[in-house]
Design a protein around this motif. Structure first.
Motif, mmCIF file in Angstrom:
data_model
loop_
_atom_site.group_PDB
_atom_site.id
_atom_site.type_symbol
_atom_site.label_atom_id
_atom_site.label_comp_id
_atom_site.label_asym_id
_atom_site.label_seq_id
_atom_site.Cartn_x
_atom_site.Cartn_y
_atom_site.Cartn_z
ATOM 1 N N LEU A 136 0.561 -1.307 0.305
ATOM 2 C CA LEU A 136 0.475 0.081 0.239
ATOM 3 C C LEU A 136 1.136 1.195 0.039
ATOM 4 O O LEU A 136 1.794 1.473 0.813
ATOM 5 C CB LEU A 136 -0.983 -0.099 1.471
ATOM 6 C CG LEU A 136 -1.661 -1.306 1.197
ATOM 7 C CD1 LEU A 136 -2.567 -1.141 2.627
ATOM 8 C CD2 LEU A 136 -2.820 -1.714 0.586
ATOM 9 N N TRP A 137 0.666 2.074 -1.004
ATOM 10 C CA TRP A 137 1.141 3.539 -1.470
ATOM 11 C C TRP A 137 0.117 4.291 -0.980
ATOM 12 O O TRP A 137 -1.091 4.290 -0.889
ATOM 13 C CB TRP A 137 2.224 4.045 -1.461
ATOM 14 C CG TRP A 137 1.496 3.425 -3.179
ATOM 15 C CD1 TRP A 137 1.788 2.342 -4.305
ATOM 16 C CD2 TRP A 137 1.313 4.596 -3.979
ATOM 17 N NE1 TRP A 137 1.274 2.605 -4.986
ATOM 18 C CE2 TRP A 137 0.587 3.804 -5.534
ATOM 19 C CE3 TRP A 137 1.806 5.577 -4.336
ATOM 20 C CZ2 TRP A 137 0.209 5.002 -6.223
ATOM 21 C CZ3 TRP A 137 0.898 6.453 -4.869
ATOM 22 C CH2 TRP A 137 -0.369 6.569 -5.636
ATOM 23 N N GLY A 138 0.457 5.688 -0.351
ATOM 24 C CA GLY A 138 0.361 7.089 -0.515
ATOM 25 C C GLY A 138 -0.130 7.403 1.100
ATOM 26 O O GLY A 138 0.323 6.815 2.340
ATOM 27 N N PRO A 139 -0.968 8.531 1.502
ATOM 28 C CA PRO A 139 -1.386 8.437 2.467
ATOM 29 C C PRO A 139 -2.652 8.509 2.929
ATOM 30 O O PRO A 139 -3.285 8.104 2.529
ATOM 31 C CB PRO A 139 -1.542 10.630 2.828
ATOM 32 C CG PRO A 139 -1.862 10.761 1.319
ATOM 33 C CD PRO A 139 -1.265 9.328 0.540
ATOM 34 N N GLY A 162 3.439 10.748 5.118
ATOM 35 C CA GLY A 162 2.681 11.997 5.211
ATOM 36 C C GLY A 162 2.228 11.569 6.941
ATOM 37 O O GLY A 162 2.909 10.257 7.323
ATOM 38 N N GLU A 163 1.937 12.119 7.484
ATOM 39 C CA GLU A 163 1.350 12.154 8.656
ATOM 40 C C GLU A 163 0.179 11.386 8.882
ATOM 41 O O GLU A 163 -0.577 10.702 8.540
ATOM 42 C CB GLU A 163 1.099 14.275 9.547
ATOM 43 C CG GLU A 163 2.563 14.707 9.777
ATOM 44 C CD GLU A 163 2.203 16.065 9.937
ATOM 45 O OE1 GLU A 163 0.448 16.799 10.079
ATOM 46 O OE2 GLU A 163 2.815 16.722 10.139
ATOM 47 N N ILE A 164 0.517 11.056 10.437
ATOM 48 C CA ILE A 164 -0.797 9.963 10.492
ATOM 49 C C ILE A 164 -2.113 10.794 10.654
ATOM 50 O O ILE A 164 -2.050 11.810 11.283
ATOM 51 C CB ILE A 164 -0.390 9.223 11.953
ATOM 52 C CG1 ILE A 164 0.962 8.334 11.545
ATOM 53 C CG2 ILE A 164 -1.329 8.709 12.651
ATOM 54 C CD1 ILE A 164 1.468 7.358 12.892
ATOM 55 N N SER A 165 -3.154 10.347 10.167
ATOM 56 C CA SER A 165 -4.583 11.476 10.434
ATOM 57 C C SER A 165 -4.820 11.155 11.397
ATOM 58 O O SER A 165 -4.675 10.449 12.459
ATOM 59 C CB SER A 165 -5.116 10.662 9.372
ATOM 60 O OG SER A 165 -6.192 10.885 9.486
#
Length: 617
Positions: A136-139, A162-165
């Protein structure tokens, strides 16, 4: 009597069969049709990994035997546990956010993590979700908070960046959060509100520099191999249930607080490979539960406390690579080494006079640049006002050429970006109650129609399939699904797309937005158009004229108003749209009446070239 025995003889096999059927355990509940379809979509979106190769429309997912790579648990017709472990590799220590789409590491460039979680979150009864080594890739999408009952979330060994949502903080039933070996960076969201959280494992990322806010009920905290650059927070003493604490391989500096060794339930403590400095208190007390301590490769000086020294036979202590005494030359540095490295690692470097003057020069240049920037903004502001007044003047001149009724019903819209797949983008301000024209994403269309649920299909005809749906604000809409040949898209369809934002009139079932998907990977080269229409809540003119009581409501003035409204709608299609829309299927069933008995023309023909047979996606 003899006849009775003969009858029993012949009935005996049937009786035995009935008893066996009654004694046979009832199989686990079948999944609902929608969740069966969702799992097949998951298989497709994950690009058919080896562990899911055997899934078909006939697969009974609830009866699949669990394996080390796959486990599905069902309850009352819903999936409650989904564990999928693939064979993709994990990010290396030098991997960055610029993911190269290598089939041995990640899913392909076509993969959309937004689409994937849009589908996955429809399994709303999930309590355990584990997606490991799937590429899996992406934010991480914010819609993860739709897993309202989730207790275990494990998305380890992928390429999520990216940042953890912050949506993770909304999962109030979460007991375990494992995001090991990804590419997350930045700050960790506030986890203090997750009262049920017992395990937190974020190792092998680039998180930092601040230390995350932790729940007081945590038992296991693993933050090793990140980019934390801070002190051990004093609030850690309130996490008194802690059993395992690992923050090794970061840049943690400062002294080690004494309370860390005395947490009552702590068994495993790993502070290795940081920049912790100073001396440990000789009188520090250790918890009786403490079995393992690793403080190696830091900048510690002085003597080891007796509770973690060589005399502590009931626990293992690792302390090489410091400046502790007494020391052997093989595993300890001289005290001067630790003092020097500490000064370089923690304290800011001394600035010379020359550097100070350079800073002052930079400050002066910054002030000058700010003044110039403000002046430029003022010029741009004046220019925008001038252009706006010019545009309003042009609009006024255009409005003089149309009827009074049409003047307040239609606006020209700029051409939409036909390849956009994004959140709704306002194109103009609302007119007469219409919302701004929007470019919808495929995920929003799927959400609105409940993944094109057959129960939402209204009609299928020459203009494609028509579904009812609901937008995120709760308003009801109609979604028209049309497919086109892509070879004619650029040449012939652009003009049709330009027409869509203009089809907004008080006497039309108006267009609210659209979504365009181009499937470049299919041999047929087909483009899909989703057109979102307003929903007219009342019935057709035919229904009114066929019903005696409703027919009496249509007095002569109302009928004249309806006739004029229909004429204005048709006139708008013929003369106010470029190119004009002719050959419309105008019949009494296609004249809808809203709550105020205003006529709205529906079923008009948008001139799409090269239409192909509508197909359910």
């Amino acid at each position: 009597m003899k006849n009775c025995l003969v009858s029993l003889y012949y009935l005996f096999p049937a009786i035995v069969a009935i008893i066996l059927v009654l004694l046979t355990p009832i199989p686990s509940a079948q999944l609902t049709t929608s969740e069966n379809r969702i799992l097949l979509q998951v298989q497709k979106l994950l690009e058919y990994p080896q562990v899911l190769q055997g899934w078909t429309n006939l697969t009974n997912f609830c009866s699949l035997p669990p394996s080390p790579s796959l486990k599905i648990v069902c309850s009352k017709g819903h999936v409650t546990e989904l564990i999928i472990i693939g064979n993709k590799s994990t990010p290396s220590s030098h991997t960055t956010q610029l993911v190269s789409w290598n089939s041995s590491e990640t899913l392909s460039e076509r993969f959309s993590i937004e689409s994937f979680f849009t589908v996955l979150t429809k399994l709303s009864n999930l309590r355990v979700l584990s997606l490991v080594s799937l590429g899996l890739w992406g934010p991480l999408p914010s819609k993860i908070d739709r897993f309202w009952s989730l207790e275990v979330l494990n998305i380890s060994s992928n390429f999520i960046y990216g940042e953890i949502s912050s949506s993770v903080s909304s999962l109030k039933y979460l007991r375990s959060l494992v995001l090991v070996e990804n590419l997350f960076n930045g700050s960790v969201p506030d986890l203090g509100r997750l009262a049920s959280l017992e395990e937190l494992n974020l190792g092998g990322n680039k998180l930092g520099p601040e230390f995350p806010s932790l729940s007081k009920n945590l038992l296991r905290v693993i933050l090793r191999n990140n980019s934390l650059r801070c002190r051990i927070p004093p609030q850690l003493m309130h996490v008194y249930k802690l059993q395992l604490f690992d923050i090794s391989s970061n840049e943690i500096f400062g002294n080690i607080p004494s309370f860390v060794f005395s947490l009552p339930f702590l068994e495993h403590l790993n502070l290795a490979e940081n920049q912790l400095s100073g001396s440990l208190s000789v009188n520090v007390s250790c918890s009786s539960s403490l079995k393992f301590v690793d403080i190696s490769h830091n900048l510690l000086v002085g003597k080891l406390p007796s509770c973690i020294g060589s005399k502590a036979s009931n626990r293992t202590t690792l302390y090489s690579g410091n400046c502790l005494s007494p020391r052997s030359l093989s595993d300890q540095h001289p005290t001067s080494y630790c003092q020097k490295v500490e000064a370089l690692a923690v304290k800011p470097p001394l600035r010379s006079q020359k550097k100070g003057s350079v800073m002052q020069l930079g400050l002066i240049l910054g002030i000058i640049g700010g003044v110039v920037g403000i002046a430029g903004l003022l010029v741009l502001f004046i220019l925008c006002i001038f252009r706006k007044s010019k545009a309003e003047k042009a609009d006024n001149n255009y409005d003089k050429d149309i009827s009074v009724a049409d003047k307040f019903s239609v606006r020209a819209y700029p051409r939409p970006n036909i390849n956009a797949r994004c959140v709704p983008l306002p194109m103009r301000q609302p007119v007469l109650g219409f919302p701004p024209y929007c470019i919808f994403s495929l995920e929003e269309i799927e959400d609105a129609t409940n993944n094109f649920d057959p129960s939402n299909l209204i009609v299928e005809g020459s203009q494609g399939q028509l579904y009812k749906g609901w937008l995120i604000d709760g308003s009801m809409v109609m979604v028209n699904h049309v497919k086109l040949k892509q070879k004619s898209l650029q040449k012939n369809s652009i003009q049709s797309l330009k027409v869509l934002p203009c089809l907004r009139h008080r006497h039309l079932v108006s267009v609210l937005g659209h979504c365009l998907i181009t499937h470049q990977d299919r041999p047929q080269m087909i483009s899909t158009i989703f057109i979102v229409f307003e929903h007219v809540s009342n019935v057709s003119l035919r229904d009114y004229l066929a019903d005696r009581r409703k027919k009496e409501m249509l007095k002569w003035p109302q009928r004249m108003a309806l006739s004029i409204g229909i004429a204005r709608g048709i006139q708008f299609l013929h003369m106010r749209v470029n190119p004009g829309i002719f050959g419309n299927n105008i019949k009494i069933e296609n004249i809808l009446l809203d709550d105020s008995l205003n006529a709205k023309v529906s079923g008009y023909s948008i001139p799409w070239p090269s239409k192909v047979r509508a197909e359910h996606m």
